[in-house]
Write a protein that holds these residues in place. Sequence first.
Motif, PDB file in Angstrom:
ATOM      1  N   LYS A   9      73.916  27.493 118.186  1.00  0.00           N
ATOM      2  CA  LYS A   9      74.458  26.561 118.055  1.00  0.00           C
ATOM      3  C   LYS A   9      73.567  25.511 117.117  1.00  0.00           C
ATOM      4  CE  LYS A   9      75.263  22.092 120.888  1.00  0.00           C
ATOM      5  NZ  LYS A   9      74.924  21.555 122.067  1.00  0.00           N
ATOM      6  N   GLY A  10      72.125  25.702 117.255  1.00  0.00           N
ATOM      7  CA  GLY A  10      71.274  24.987 116.332  1.00  0.00           C
ATOM      8  C   GLY A  10      71.257  25.440 114.649  1.00  0.00           C
ATOM      9  N   LEU A  11      71.506  26.843 114.617  1.00  0.00           N
ATOM     10  CA  LEU A  11      71.672  27.411 113.313  1.00  0.00           C
ATOM     11  C   LEU A  11      73.025  26.920 112.603  1.00  0.00           C
ATOM     12  CD1 LEU A  11      70.158  31.029 113.882  1.00  0.00           C
ATOM     13  CD2 LEU A  11      69.174  28.995 112.544  1.00  0.00           C
ATOM     14  N   LEU A  12      74.184  26.899 113.553  1.00  0.00           N
ATOM     15  CA  LEU A  12      75.365  26.601 112.794  1.00  0.00           C
ATOM     16  C   LEU A  12      75.360  25.237 112.226  1.00  0.00           C
ATOM     17  CD1 LEU A  12      78.209  28.064 115.193  1.00  0.00           C
ATOM     18  CD2 LEU A  12      77.841  28.485 112.715  1.00  0.00           C
ATOM     19  N   ASP A  13      74.880  24.217 112.818  1.00  0.00           N
ATOM     20  CA  ASP A  13      74.588  22.885 112.317  1.00  0.00           C
ATOM     21  C   ASP A  13      74.240  23.011 110.763  1.00  0.00           C
ATOM     22  OD1 ASP A  13      75.566  22.129 115.011  1.00  0.00           O
ATOM     23  OD2 ASP A  13      74.236  20.669 114.936  1.00  0.00           O
ATOM     24  N   GLY A  14      73.264  23.712 110.587  1.00  0.00           N
ATOM     25  CA  GLY A  14      72.321  23.498 109.256  1.00  0.00           C
ATOM     26  C   GLY A  14      72.982  24.525 108.461  1.00  0.00           C
ATOM     27  N   ALA A  15      73.734  25.735 108.788  1.00  0.00           N
ATOM     28  CA  ALA A  15      74.442  26.580 107.992  1.00  0.00           C
ATOM     29  C   ALA A  15      75.864  25.819 107.444  1.00  0.00           C
ATOM     30  CB  ALA A  15      74.894  27.920 108.971  1.00  0.00           C
ATOM     31  N   ILE A  16      76.415  25.272 108.325  1.00  0.00           N
ATOM     32  CA  ILE A  16      77.668  24.529 108.003  1.00  0.00           C
ATOM     33  C   ILE A  16      77.408  23.356 107.188  1.00  0.00           C
ATOM     34  CG2 ILE A  16      79.517  23.219 108.818  1.00  0.00           C
ATOM     35  CD1 ILE A  16      79.623  25.163 111.157  1.00  0.00           C
ATOM     36  N   LEU A  17      76.439  22.539 107.455  1.00  0.00           N
ATOM     37  CA  LEU A  17      76.153  21.364 106.446  1.00  0.00           C
ATOM     38  C   LEU A  17      75.551  22.083 105.042  1.00  0.00           C
ATOM     39  CD1 LEU A  17      73.553  18.879 108.117  1.00  0.00           C
ATOM     40  CD2 LEU A  17      75.669  18.502 106.889  1.00  0.00           C
ATOM     41  N   GLY A  18      74.769  23.212 105.029  1.00  0.00           N
ATOM     42  CA  GLY A  18      74.534  24.049 103.908  1.00  0.00           C
ATOM     43  C   GLY A  18      75.688  24.034 102.993  1.00  0.00           C
ATOM     44  N   LEU A  19      76.689  24.789 103.690  1.00  0.00           N
ATOM     45  CA  LEU A  19      78.198  25.140 103.057  1.00  0.00           C
ATOM     46  C   LEU A  19      79.023  23.841 102.390  1.00  0.00           C
ATOM     47  CD1 LEU A  19      79.261  28.129 105.367  1.00  0.00           C
ATOM     48  CD2 LEU A  19      78.478  28.311 102.918  1.00  0.00           C
ATOM     49  N   ILE A  20      78.966  23.059 103.248  1.00  0.00           N
ATOM     50  CA  ILE A  20      79.799  21.689 102.775  1.00  0.00           C
ATOM     51  C   ILE A  20      78.738  21.157 101.685  1.00  0.00           C
ATOM     52  CG2 ILE A  20      80.307  19.389 103.564  1.00  0.00           C
ATOM     53  CD1 ILE A  20      80.662  20.629 106.374  1.00  0.00           C
ATOM     54  N   ALA A  21      77.662  21.101 101.604  1.00  0.00           N
ATOM     55  CA  ALA A  21      76.734  20.555 100.486  1.00  0.00           C
ATOM     56  C   ALA A  21      77.229  21.216  99.007  1.00  0.00           C
ATOM     57  CB  ALA A  21      75.327  20.811 100.803  1.00  0.00           C
ATOM     58  N   PHE A  39      77.079  36.087 108.871  1.00  0.00           N
ATOM     59  CA  PHE A  39      76.576  35.172 109.852  1.00  0.00           C
ATOM     60  C   PHE A  39      77.250  35.908 111.157  1.00  0.00           C
ATOM     61  CE2 PHE A  39      74.242  31.413 109.597  1.00  0.00           C
ATOM     62  CZ  PHE A  39      74.385  30.609 111.186  1.00  0.00           C
ATOM     63  N   PRO A  40      76.422  36.175 112.135  1.00  0.00           N
ATOM     64  CA  PRO A  40      77.113  36.956 113.496  1.00  0.00           C
ATOM     65  C   PRO A  40      77.866  36.250 114.112  1.00  0.00           C
ATOM     66  CG  PRO A  40      74.882  36.546 113.696  1.00  0.00           C
ATOM     67  CD  PRO A  40      74.948  36.002 112.199  1.00  0.00           C
ATOM     68  N   GLU A  41      78.811  37.010 114.954  1.00  0.00           N
ATOM     69  CA  GLU A  41      79.708  36.521 115.848  1.00  0.00           C
ATOM     70  C   GLU A  41      80.305  34.871 115.627  1.00  0.00           C
ATOM     71  OE1 GLU A  41      77.818  37.588 119.611  1.00  0.00           O
ATOM     72  OE2 GLU A  41      76.909  39.142 118.601  1.00  0.00           O
ATOM     73  N   ILE A  42      80.949  34.735 114.474  1.00  0.00           N
ATOM     74  CA  ILE A  42      81.355  33.233 114.386  1.00  0.00           C
ATOM     75  C   ILE A  42      83.187  33.354 114.916  1.00  0.00           C
ATOM     76  CG2 ILE A  42      81.889  31.758 112.770  1.00  0.00           C
ATOM     77  CD1 ILE A  42      78.721  32.129 113.525  1.00  0.00           C
ATOM     78  N   SER A  43      83.444  32.426 115.331  1.00  0.00           N
ATOM     79  CA  SER A  43      84.914  32.523 115.722  1.00  0.00           C
ATOM     80  C   SER A  43      85.409  31.043 115.241  1.00  0.00           C
ATOM     81  CB  SER A  43      85.280  32.645 117.118  1.00  0.00           C
ATOM     82  OG  SER A  43      84.564  31.530 117.769  1.00  0.00           O
ATOM     83  N   ASP A  44      86.528  30.893 114.804  1.00  0.00           N
ATOM     84  CA  ASP A  44      87.038  29.473 114.465  1.00  0.00           C
ATOM     85  C   ASP A  44      86.813  28.451 115.678  1.00  0.00           C
ATOM     86  OD1 ASP A  44      88.877  30.566 115.987  1.00  0.00           O
ATOM     87  OD2 ASP A  44      90.918  29.987 114.772  1.00  0.00           O
ATOM     88  N   GLY A  45      86.809  28.873 116.872  1.00  0.00           N
ATOM     89  CA  GLY A  45      86.684  27.946 117.971  1.00  0.00           C
ATOM     90  C   GLY A  45      85.018  27.666 118.153  1.00  0.00           C
ATOM     91  N   SER A  46      84.260  28.211 117.536  1.00  0.00           N
ATOM     92  CA  SER A  46      82.855  27.779 117.299  1.00  0.00           C
ATOM     93  C   SER A  46      82.493  26.885 116.270  1.00  0.00           C
ATOM     94  CB  SER A  46      82.091  28.901 117.443  1.00  0.00           C
ATOM     95  OG  SER A  46      82.069  29.703 115.931  1.00  0.00           O
ATOM     96  N   ILE A  47      83.163  26.540 115.067  1.00  0.00           N
ATOM     97  CA  ILE A  47      82.810  25.974 114.010  1.00  0.00           C
ATOM     98  C   ILE A  47      83.335  24.440 114.153  1.00  0.00           C
ATOM     99  CG2 ILE A  47      82.565  27.829 112.468  1.00  0.00           C
ATOM    100  CD1 ILE A  47      85.017  26.800 111.010  1.00  0.00           C
ATOM    101  N   TYR A  48      84.594  24.388 114.834  1.00  0.00           N
ATOM    102  CA  TYR A  48      85.229  23.024 114.830  1.00  0.00           C
ATOM    103  C   TYR A  48      84.547  22.227 115.528  1.00  0.00           C
ATOM    104  CZ  TYR A  48      88.945  24.952 111.750  1.00  0.00           C
ATOM    105  OH  TYR A  48      89.686  25.664 110.747  1.00  0.00           O
ATOM    106  N   PRO A  49      83.964  22.403 116.891  1.00  0.00           N
ATOM    107  CA  PRO A  49      83.029  21.515 117.496  1.00  0.00           C
ATOM    108  C   PRO A  49      81.954  21.013 116.697  1.00  0.00           C
ATOM    109  CG  PRO A  49      83.702  23.234 118.928  1.00  0.00           C
ATOM    110  CD  PRO A  49      84.011  23.759 117.602  1.00  0.00           C
TER     111      PRO A  49
END
Length: 112
Positions: A9-21, A39-49
């Motif tokens: 959860k904590g890593l996804l915030d940073g990873a997604i911000l990095g991609l959007i940047a 990036f391990p075990e990522i589903s679309d249900g995990s990124i939208y929140p």
Amino acid sequence: MAVYDQMMKGLLDGAILGLIAQGETYGYEILEKLKLNDFPEISDGSIYPVLLRLDKKGYVTTRMVKSDNGGPKRKYYTITASGVEQLIIFKRKWTALNHGMNNLMRSVEDVK
């Protein structure tokens, strides 16, 4: 698995911000880029929140774009100045944490 889920959860915030940047993007594209970067075990249900949370915090802005092929509209995300500040903080903290964890894990490599 709860500890792993909290770390992700904590890593996804940073990873997604990095991609959007890197440039305006949308949810499915973010998911694909995470997978391409192993990036391990990522589903679309995990990124939208995460995207919703980043939007509520003011770290990203969104805009809806009509589909070229008549499909549903797509939500595009762009990083804000506040999001860039948070990404810089995340990168700094991640670098320090990663260094410390690598040192620690090297000292316990023989543990089975």
